[in-house]
Design a protein around this motif. Structure first.
Motif, short mmCIF file in Angstrom:
data_model
loop_
_atom_site.label_atom_id
_atom_site.label_comp_id
_atom_site.label_asym_id
_atom_site.label_seq_id
_atom_site.Cartn_x
_atom_site.Cartn_y
_atom_site.Cartn_z
N VAL A 22 49.76 28.75 34.21
CA VAL A 22 49.93 30.02 34.35
C VAL A 22 51.29 30.35 33.91
CG1 VAL A 22 50.39 31.69 36.41
CG2 VAL A 22 48.23 30.27 36.27
N LEU A 23 52.35 29.66 34.43
CA LEU A 23 53.70 29.94 33.99
C LEU A 23 53.87 30.02 32.52
CD1 LEU A 23 55.59 27.79 36.69
CD2 LEU A 23 55.92 30.21 36.26
N LYS A 24 53.16 29.19 31.78
CA LYS A 24 53.36 29.24 30.27
C LYS A 24 52.64 30.77 29.78
CE LYS A 24 52.13 26.59 26.18
NZ LYS A 24 51.19 25.64 25.88
N ILE A 25 51.66 31.05 30.27
CA ILE A 25 51.20 32.38 29.91
C ILE A 25 52.36 33.34 30.06
CG2 ILE A 25 49.67 34.14 30.28
CD1 ILE A 25 48.52 31.84 28.73
N LEU A 26 52.89 33.28 31.28
CA LEU A 26 53.91 34.37 31.65
C LEU A 26 54.95 34.34 30.86
CD1 LEU A 26 53.45 34.16 35.51
CD2 LEU A 26 52.94 36.18 33.85
N LEU A 34 51.35 41.41 33.12
CA LEU A 34 49.96 41.08 32.92
C LEU A 34 49.18 41.30 34.36
CD1 LEU A 34 50.58 37.79 30.83
CD2 LEU A 34 49.60 40.19 30.13
N ALA A 35 48.00 41.52 34.26
CA ALA A 35 46.79 41.45 35.32
C ALA A 35 46.63 40.16 35.68
CB ALA A 35 45.80 42.45 35.18
N ALA A 36 46.01 39.88 36.75
CA ALA A 36 45.55 38.31 37.14
C ALA A 36 44.49 38.05 36.21
CB ALA A 36 45.26 38.38 38.65
N GLU A 37 43.53 38.95 36.04
CA GLU A 37 42.31 38.85 35.19
C GLU A 37 42.67 38.35 33.61
OE1 GLU A 37 43.02 41.44 37.06
OE2 GLU A 37 41.38 41.09 38.40
N ASP A 38 43.86 39.23 33.05
CA ASP A 38 44.49 38.68 31.86
C ASP A 38 44.90 37.31 31.71
OD1 ASP A 38 43.92 41.40 31.08
OD2 ASP A 38 46.02 42.13 31.73
N ILE A 39 45.89 37.08 32.91
CA ILE A 39 46.35 35.55 32.99
C ILE A 39 45.15 34.62 32.86
CG2 ILE A 39 47.55 33.97 34.24
CD1 ILE A 39 49.24 36.77 35.14
N TYR A 40 44.26 34.88 33.72
CA TYR A 40 43.04 34.07 33.75
C TYR A 40 42.29 33.77 32.54
CZ TYR A 40 38.32 32.47 35.42
OH TYR A 40 37.04 31.94 35.28
N MET A 52 39.40 31.23 39.02
CA MET A 52 40.17 32.70 39.07
C MET A 52 40.94 32.39 40.41
SD MET A 52 40.61 35.48 38.02
CE MET A 52 41.84 36.80 38.22
N ALA A 53 40.20 31.73 41.56
CA ALA A 53 41.07 31.55 42.98
C ALA A 53 42.13 30.75 42.69
CB ALA A 53 40.04 30.86 43.96
N THR A 54 42.16 29.82 41.85
CA THR A 54 43.28 29.03 41.60
C THR A 54 44.55 29.92 41.01
OG1 THR A 54 42.15 26.97 41.07
CG2 THR A 54 44.39 26.91 40.19
N VAL A 55 44.25 30.77 39.96
CA VAL A 55 45.10 31.61 39.35
C VAL A 55 45.75 32.63 40.45
CG1 VAL A 55 45.47 33.43 37.84
CG2 VAL A 55 44.05 31.46 37.01
N TYR A 56 45.06 33.34 41.12
CA TYR A 56 45.34 34.06 42.13
C TYR A 56 46.31 33.36 43.11
CZ TYR A 56 42.54 38.26 41.62
OH TYR A 56 41.87 39.49 40.93
N ARG A 57 46.13 32.13 43.76
CA ARG A 57 46.94 31.28 44.64
C ARG A 57 48.23 31.06 43.99
NH1 ARG A 57 41.96 28.53 45.87
NH2 ARG A 57 42.44 27.09 44.34
N THR A 58 48.01 30.60 42.62
CA THR A 58 49.35 30.36 41.77
C THR A 58 50.24 31.55 41.71
OG1 THR A 58 48.28 28.48 40.58
CG2 THR A 58 50.25 29.50 39.56
N LEU A 59 49.68 32.64 41.37
CA LEU A 59 50.44 34.01 41.37
C LEU A 59 51.13 34.23 42.66
CD1 LEU A 59 48.03 36.22 39.19
CD2 LEU A 59 50.37 35.10 38.48
N GLU A 60 50.19 34.04 43.58
CA GLU A 60 50.89 34.34 45.07
C GLU A 60 51.99 33.40 45.41
OE1 GLU A 60 49.21 33.96 49.54
OE2 GLU A 60 47.81 34.58 48.18
N LEU A 61 51.84 32.19 45.08
CA LEU A 61 52.98 31.00 45.46
C LEU A 61 54.28 31.48 44.70
CD1 LEU A 61 54.31 28.58 46.44
CD2 LEU A 61 53.15 27.28 44.43
N LEU A 62 53.99 31.82 43.25
CA LEU A 62 55.18 31.98 42.41
C LEU A 62 55.96 33.31 42.88
CD1 LEU A 62 53.54 30.89 38.95
CD2 LEU A 62 55.12 29.92 40.34
N SER A 63 55.05 34.20 43.45
CA SER A 63 55.68 35.62 43.93
C SER A 63 56.58 35.32 44.96
CB SER A 63 54.56 36.76 44.11
OG SER A 63 55.22 37.82 44.32
N LYS A 64 55.99 34.66 45.93
CA LYS A 64 56.40 34.25 47.32
C LYS A 64 57.74 33.63 46.92
CE LYS A 64 55.71 30.75 50.24
NZ LYS A 64 54.95 29.66 50.97
N GLU A 65 57.93 32.88 46.16
CA GLU A 65 58.94 31.91 45.94
C GLU A 65 59.83 32.64 44.81
OE1 GLU A 65 59.97 29.47 47.28
OE2 GLU A 65 57.94 29.37 48.53
#
Length: 141
Positions: A22-26, A34-40, A52-65
């Protein structure tokens, strides 16, 4: 990527292959918002097993941090970008999600004045104006 991995480790997280993908895509798509769907869709090309749930969890964690920024638009639509110490000035359309970046000398002068008046070293900021782009505004009438 090493800096991000070390930051996550210091906070008790691992840089799993899924998080790294996910980070590599960003990292490969700077300023794309990018939207989560685009990243997925992009991640699935190299990691077809990712959900998709893994992408959402990853984005949530990266955003929180504070590794990425989450831009919330209308009706729960979000876009993501890497956190940066750059100076961003953005116009954000609440209908279609289009993000237009712009530069403005007046804002640079304001930054200098604010820093001097407050004895504050500014290392970055993000200024967003929310509204409707010309195309969406015309469609609404």
């Amino acid at each position: 990527m090493t800096e991000i991995s070390e930051s996550l480790c210091r906070k008790g997280y691992r840089l799993t292959p899924q998080r790294e993908a996910v980070l590599k895509i960003l990292l490969e798509n700077p300023n794309q918002h990018l939207a989560a769907e685009d990243i997925y869709a992009m991640v699935r090309k190299s990691h077809p097993e990712i959900g998709m749930a893994t992408v959402y969890r990853t984005l949530e964690l990266l955003s929180k941090e504070k590794i990425i920024n989450q831009l919330s638009l209308d009706e729960g639509n979000c876009r993501y970008e890497l956190e940066s110490q750059a100076r961003y000035h953005q116009l954000v359309c609440l209908k279609c999600g289009k993000i237009t970046e712009f530069n403005d000398q007046l804002l640079a002068e304001m930054e200098e004045r604010l820093a001097a008046e407050n004895k504050f070293q500014i290392v970055g900021y993000l200024l967003k104006f929310y509204g409707y782009c010309g195309q969406c505004a015309s469609a609404e009438g």
